[in-house]
Motif scaffolding. Structure first.
Motif, PDB file in Angstrom:
ATOM      1  N   ALA A  72      43.777  44.333  48.622  1.00 47.93           N
ATOM      2  CA  ALA A  72      44.422  43.771  47.440  1.00 47.93           C
ATOM      3  C   ALA A  72      44.030  42.302  47.270  1.00 47.93           C
ATOM      4  N   VAL A  73      44.043  41.564  48.396  1.00 51.67           N
ATOM      5  CA  VAL A  73      43.678  40.143  48.330  1.00 51.67           C
ATOM      6  C   VAL A  73      42.246  39.980  47.826  1.00 51.67           C
ATOM      7  N   GLU A  74      41.368  40.846  48.363  1.00 51.23           N
ATOM      8  CA  GLU A  74      39.968  40.757  47.954  1.00 51.23           C
ATOM      9  C   GLU A  74      39.828  40.950  46.444  1.00 51.23           C
ATOM     10  N   ARG A  75      40.562  41.938  45.934  1.00 42.93           N
ATOM     11  CA  ARG A  75      40.466  42.190  44.493  1.00 42.93           C
ATOM     12  C   ARG A  75      41.065  41.049  43.690  1.00 42.93           C
ATOM     13  N   LEU A  76      42.154  40.472  44.218  1.00 39.39           N
ATOM     14  CA  LEU A  76      42.758  39.333  43.526  1.00 39.39           C
ATOM     15  C   LEU A  76      41.791  38.154  43.504  1.00 39.39           C
ATOM     16  N   GLN A  77      41.077  37.982  44.630  1.00 35.46           N
ATOM     17  CA  GLN A  77      40.120  36.874  44.706  1.00 35.46           C
ATOM     18  C   GLN A  77      38.972  37.068  43.719  1.00 35.46           C
ATOM     19  N   HIS A  78      38.698  38.317  43.400  1.00 36.84           N
ATOM     20  CA  HIS A  78      37.652  38.574  42.424  1.00 36.84           C
ATOM     21  C   HIS A  78      38.191  38.689  41.014  1.00 36.84           C
ATOM     22  N   GLY A  79      39.365  38.151  40.824  1.00 35.11           N
ATOM     23  CA  GLY A  79      39.860  38.009  39.465  1.00 35.11           C
ATOM     24  C   GLY A  79      40.757  39.113  38.952  1.00 35.11           C
ATOM     25  N   ALA A  80      41.160  40.037  39.836  1.00 35.51           N
ATOM     26  CA  ALA A  80      42.069  41.079  39.382  1.00 35.51           C
ATOM     27  C   ALA A  80      43.449  40.470  39.130  1.00 35.51           C
ATOM     28  N   SER A  81      44.192  41.048  38.212  1.00 34.58           N
ATOM     29  CA  SER A  81      45.526  40.529  37.940  1.00 34.58           C
ATOM     30  C   SER A  81      46.523  41.246  38.849  1.00 34.58           C
ATOM     31  N   ARG A  82      47.729  40.705  38.859  1.00 32.76           N
ATOM     32  CA  ARG A  82      48.764  41.240  39.729  1.00 32.76           C
ATOM     33  C   ARG A  82      49.063  42.705  39.410  1.00 32.76           C
ATOM     34  N   ASP A  83      49.033  43.033  38.112  1.00 32.13           N
ATOM     35  CA  ASP A  83      49.376  44.392  37.702  1.00 32.13           C
ATOM     36  C   ASP A  83      48.280  45.391  38.062  1.00 32.13           C
ATOM     37  N   GLU A  84      47.036  44.896  38.147  1.00 32.54           N
ATOM     38  CA  GLU A  84      45.923  45.805  38.422  1.00 32.54           C
ATOM     39  C   GLU A  84      45.898  46.308  39.864  1.00 32.54           C
ATOM     40  N   ILE A  85      46.592  45.614  40.759  1.00 27.43           N
ATOM     41  CA  ILE A  85      46.501  46.015  42.168  1.00 27.43           C
ATOM     42  C   ILE A  85      47.795  46.650  42.669  1.00 27.43           C
ATOM     43  N   THR A  86      48.641  47.081  41.733  1.00 20.04           N
ATOM     44  CA  THR A  86      49.944  47.600  42.167  1.00 20.04           C
ATOM     45  C   THR A  86      49.823  48.800  43.102  1.00 20.04           C
ATOM     46  N   GLU A  87      48.748  49.587  42.969  1.00 24.00           N
ATOM     47  CA  GLU A  87      48.651  50.764  43.850  1.00 24.00           C
ATOM     48  C   GLU A  87      48.270  50.359  45.274  1.00 24.00           C
ATOM     49  N   LEU A  88      47.747  49.137  45.448  1.00 34.16           N
ATOM     50  CA  LEU A  88      47.393  48.667  46.789  1.00 34.16           C
ATOM     51  C   LEU A  88      48.551  47.935  47.457  1.00 34.16           C
ATOM     52  N   GLY A  89      49.440  47.427  46.662  1.00 37.47           N
ATOM     53  CA  GLY A  89      50.559  46.683  47.227  1.00 37.47           C
ATOM     54  C   GLY A  89      51.134  45.721  46.201  1.00 37.47           C
ATOM     55  N   THR A  90      52.216  45.043  46.583  1.00 36.03           N
ATOM     56  CA  THR A  90      52.851  44.087  45.686  1.00 36.03           C
ATOM     57  C   THR A  90      52.422  42.684  46.089  1.00 36.03           C
ATOM     58  N   ALA A  91      51.808  41.991  45.170  1.00 36.12           N
ATOM     59  CA  ALA A  91      51.392  40.622  45.473  1.00 36.12           C
ATOM     60  C   ALA A  91      52.562  39.680  45.218  1.00 36.12           C
ATOM     61  N   SER A 112      63.563  34.344  39.702  1.00 36.11           N
ATOM     62  CA  SER A 112      63.575  35.302  40.810  1.00 36.11           C
ATOM     63  C   SER A 112      62.401  36.248  40.645  1.00 36.11           C
ATOM     64  N   GLY A 113      61.774  36.577  41.786  1.00 37.62           N
ATOM     65  CA  GLY A 113      60.602  37.434  41.738  1.00 37.62           C
ATOM     66  C   GLY A 113      59.310  36.673  41.531  1.00 37.62           C
ATOM     67  N   SER A 114      59.392  35.356  41.479  1.00 35.63           N
ATOM     68  CA  SER A 114      58.160  34.596  41.280  1.00 35.63           C
ATOM     69  C   SER A 114      57.458  34.312  42.598  1.00 35.63           C
ATOM     70  N   GLY A 115      58.077  34.671  43.707  1.00 38.54           N
ATOM     71  CA  GLY A 115      57.409  34.543  45.000  1.00 38.54           C
ATOM     72  C   GLY A 115      57.752  33.282  45.759  1.00 38.54           C
ATOM     73  N   LYS A 116      58.736  32.528  45.273  1.00 37.22           N
ATOM     74  CA  LYS A 116      59.003  31.245  45.917  1.00 37.22           C
ATOM     75  C   LYS A 116      59.631  31.402  47.297  1.00 37.22           C
ATOM     76  N   SER A 117      60.519  32.402  47.469  1.00 40.46           N
ATOM     77  CA  SER A 117      61.119  32.612  48.783  1.00 40.46           C
ATOM     78  C   SER A 117      60.094  33.112  49.788  1.00 40.46           C
ATOM     79  N   THR A 118      59.161  33.922  49.312  1.00 41.47           N
ATOM     80  CA  THR A 118      58.075  34.386  50.180  1.00 41.47           C
ATOM     81  C   THR A 118      57.227  33.195  50.600  1.00 41.47           C
ATOM     82  N   LEU A 119      56.953  32.343  49.640  1.00 43.83           N
ATOM     83  CA  LEU A 119      56.114  31.170  49.906  1.00 43.83           C
ATOM     84  C   LEU A 119      56.722  30.314  51.008  1.00 43.83           C
TER      85      LEU A 119
END
Lengths: 481, 319
Positions: A72-91, A112-119
């Motif tokens: 998922a990270v690899e695809r995100l690094q190549h410009g995939a959006s968050r919604d495009e990788i949902t089948e690989l996991g939740t970014a 909420s849900g913006s990832g700040k607590s994860t960060l």
């Protein structure tokens, strides 16, 4: 610096003078931060030292929950959006990079849900990063062994939690001493040190109580005391005040600033409340859908939002509590030098068509104001010293005063507010119309909005006559000599 | 009926048990030796003193746990058992229950901790527990009988297997139920997993774990009676006797004695978990007094050296 005690009563509002003092404290603090910031920006040639300049440094960190996070990270690094990788996991966090300077309050803001607590949980290694590195005070904390990570947590970084996370089976004092207990410090010493932070956060005499006997605000003070007792340079605060009711939240925010000024901790503060972010933050990172969309000072974010999302977000902000006099002030038009004498002053006032002018000394220290009628009298009399007619019928405010505190002085004064720096030098003015325009986020420099100045009370012709007359009379005097 | 599809599963299990007895017989003999000596020791503790000493001990325990009413009820209950001529049997049962429950707790609590910590352990343990819990209780007695022969030991082993499940389940549930933020707080200050378990998870899961232990004891009691079928002593003996002889009078008397024991053990152990009664009160008042004195001492120390050391220590490094 003397460490003051927090007041124990939670509901008593702070008196007006206290707020003013805090304004100055904050002013001092931000000056200091600016100095440090400029020091930090002097990039040393040795690359390794760069990270040590920062209290906390995150480089391209990703966090993906799910079955195939690396893919998922690899695809995100190549410009995939968050919604495009949902089948690989939740970014949860996508490509976040930032550096926090020592002594800074760095606020991470998002809904909420913006990832700040994860960060924030990746900053002390509670959760691993899927990709990217985090450095705390020069120590890399990603990809290190568990014992090493624990060691970094003990020495460098402590945390305050949203729902307090106190140990319910331990007394307030034992809670506060927990970090020292983990560090292996003897019971006597750790309790004595915990007692000091308990006093510092305003809970003197509550040490033997159990957390359940305390109100929410007091419990969070215990949480804060527990983190402060650890005596780490970096403090993580995960929505620390979100569970408190508004009055107490406000009080805690003010006390946090006070405490930060005294102790100089680096604070990373997570919040979903933009007003809180604006109030506390030296810099703010705005997060949306796992990405940091803008990092900047509260003023940057308010006046220069990076995109529509941020702009939409900040439109509800109480601007009067973020913008300072310095950020909205206009250049002073009518200034005269005290040493210039009344003739020069009168000329300036005639040319600018204004009835009053600020009088400054050579180093721009504000001396007072003069009115056209008084100056003209002096000119007619041929007196060259203006000190006799200097008036103090103006209000001056510090340049770091918030707009919310400018209304009363603005109403009381017939003149635009004078804005001065800490040495009393005149920096600019805030006319009433500017104040209103700043609140409505309307620019005042378009030319359409005329900055009103009190018009001349004496007609131009009369002034010209007086100037000419004094010219001739002074010429006559010179002739006489 | 259906000769074609009949799977000889039972036969396989029997063969397996036979294989185990033949190969590992010495292991089971060893286990039997340990358990039987412990059980004998416990039996001696309960049966050797005269009844009134035990009665006083029970009454005092009851008073400490819940108060005078429970203490009175306990006294009357045990006097009734005495008057029914079941005292010896009741003490035998008590000893067996305590040994079996102690072994079950000794196994189930650590297992529960592991299950809470590792998801794989949890997924393996769960079906095994389901199996143990739903298998008819009598079935345990058969392999136990083969492996340990007749007496107290197969009874205790069967009881332990039967009573294990709630101990594991409630321990796991209790530890998983500890507020994750509180555990994170422990981690955030650099605590090791062992310290977090000891100082945070176990104390906070204690009510749930105690409820589990209470259930273990209650299940042990019910199983110990059944275990008399393989020769375990205690109140089960008269129950089984009365069953074979259709002796209503004896059956009722023995059954009532079991009920009295059950109520006593249940109320007693429940009070330890829920924090009722003087037991908790005594501990807490002791703690609070200790803490008060301690914090007062710290206050005094802080005040006395305030003039000299405090400013130096509290003044932050000026940046």
């Amino acid at each position: 610096m003397v460490v003051s005690q927090w007041s124990c009563s939670e509901s008593a509002p702070l008196s007006f003078p206290t707020r003013i003092t805090q304004g100055f404290d904050r002013a001092l603090r931000s000056t200091r931060t600016v100095i440090e910031r400029s020091e930090a920006l002097k990039v040393p040639s040795n690359q390794e030292n760069v990270t040590e300049k920062f209290a906390v440094s995150a480089k391209n960190i990703y966090k993906v929950f799910g079955r195939r996070p690396n893919e998922a990270v690899e695809r995100l690094q190549h410009g995939a959006s968050r919604d495009e990788i949902t089948e690989l996991g939740t970014a949860a966090v996508i490509d976040a990079s930032f550096d926090v300077l020592p002594g800074e309050i760095f606020v991470v803001m998002g809904l909420s849900g913006s990832g700040k607590s994860t960060l924030i949980r990746m900053l002390n290694g509670l959760w691993d990063t899927t990709s990217g590195t985090v450095t705390v005070g020069g120590d890399l904390i990603t990809g290190i062994s568990a014992p090493k990570l624990r060691d970094v947590r003990r020495r460098r970084i402590s945390m305050v939690f949203q729902h307090f996370a106190l140990f319910p089976h331990r007394s307030v004092l034992e809670n506060a001493a927990y970090a020292l207990e983990v560090q292996g410090i003897a019971r006597e010493e750790r309790l004595a040190r915990a007692q000091k932070t308990i006093d510092l956060v305003g809970l003197k005499g509550w040490g033997h109580k159990m957390p359940s006997e305390l109100s929410g605000g007091m419990q969070q003070r215990v949480g804060l005391a527990r983190a402060l007792t650890a005596d780490t340079d970096v403090l993580l605060m995960d929505e620390a005040f979100s569970a408190l009711d508004p009055l107490i939240r406000r009080e805690m925010q003010e006390q946090l600033l006070e405490l930060q000024t005294e102790l100089g901790k680096t604070i990373i503060f997570i919040t979903h409340d933009l007003n809180e972010a604006m109030f506390l933050g030296d810099r703010i990172a705005v997060m949306r859908d796992g990405r940091i969309v803008q990092i900047g000072t509260p003023e940057d974010i308010l006046t220069d939002p990076a995109n529509d999302y941020v702009a939409q977000f900040v439109q509800d902000v109480d601007r009067s509590r973020v913008l300072t006099a310095a950020s909205v002030m206009e250049p002073v038009r009518a200034t005269v030098f005290a040493s210039g004498g009344p003739r020069a002053a009168l000329k300036v006032m005639r040319d600018l068509q204004t009835s009053t002018a600020f009088v400054i000394s050579r180093d721009r220290t504000l001396q007072g104001v003069v009115r056209d009628a008084d100056v003209m009298k002096l000119v007619r009399k041929g007196v060259t010293d203006m000190t006799t007619i200097l008036s103090d019928e103006y209000n001056a405010v510090d340049e770091n005063t918030y707009l919310s505190e400018l209304f009363v002085p603005s109403v009381e004064s017939p003149l635009p507010l004078a804005v001065i720096d800490e040495r009393g030098r005149l920096k600019g003015v805030v006319p009433r119309v500017t104040l209103l325009a700043a609140l409505g986020n309307v620019t005042t420099d378009t030319g359409e909005l005329q900055v009103m100045e009190p018009p001349l009370t004496v007609s131009t012709d009369v002034i010209t006559d007086a100037l000419d007359a004094s010219d001739t009379s002074s010429d006559a005097k010179e002739d006489a000599r | 009926m259906n000769d074609f599809l009949r799977i000889p599963l039972g036969q396989w299990v029997e063969n397996g048990i036979d294989f185990i007895t033949d190969t590992f017989g010495f292991v089971f003999d060893f286990i039997k030796l340990i358990i039987s000596s412990v059980a004998d020791g416990m039996n001696f503790v309960f049966t050797s003193p005269p009844f009134w000493i035990m009665l006083i001990i029970f009454a005092v325990l009851a008073f400490v746990a819940r108060g005078w009413l429970f203490s009175l009820g306990t006294t009357l209950g045990f006097l009734l058992i005495l008057s029914l001529d079941q005292w010896e049997n009741a003490m035998d049962t008590m000893a067996l229950v305590l040994v079996a429950a102690a072994i079950a707790v000794f196994i189930s609590v650590p297992l529960g901790i592991l299950a809470a910590k590792y998801r794989t352990v949890s997924t393996i343990v769960k079906p095994v527990l389901d199996f143990l819990q739903t298998m008819p209780a009598f079935v345990y007695l058969i392999p136990a009988l083969i492996l340990f022969r007749i007496g107290d030991v197969p009874g205790i082993v069967a009881t332990v297997l039967f009573a294990l499940a709630p101990g594991v389940r409630l321990t796991e549930l209790g530890i998983r139920g500890v507020d994750s933020e509180v555990v994170e707080a422990g981690q955030a200050f650099g605590s090791s997993p062992g310290r977090i378990l000891r100082q945070i998870q176990l104390p906070l899961a204690l009510p749930s774990i105690m409820a589990g232990i209470n259930q273990v004891i209650m299940l042990s009691l019910s199983m110990v009676v059944i275990a008399s079928m393989v020769g375990a002593g205690g109140l089960g003996q008269p129950v089984i006797q009365s069953l074979s002889r259709a002796d209503v009078a004896l059956g009722f008397e023995a059954g009532l004695s079991v009920v009295i024991l059950a109520i006593f053990l249940d109320r007693l152990t429940a009070s330890f978990g829920s924090g009722k009664g003087y037991f908790r009160f005594i501990i807490e008042s002791f703690n609070v007094r200790g803490r008060r004195a301690e914090s007062a001492a710290v206050d005094a120390a802080a005040n006395s050296d305030a003039a000299t050391t405090e400013p130096a220590e509290l003044t932050p490094p000026v940046r």
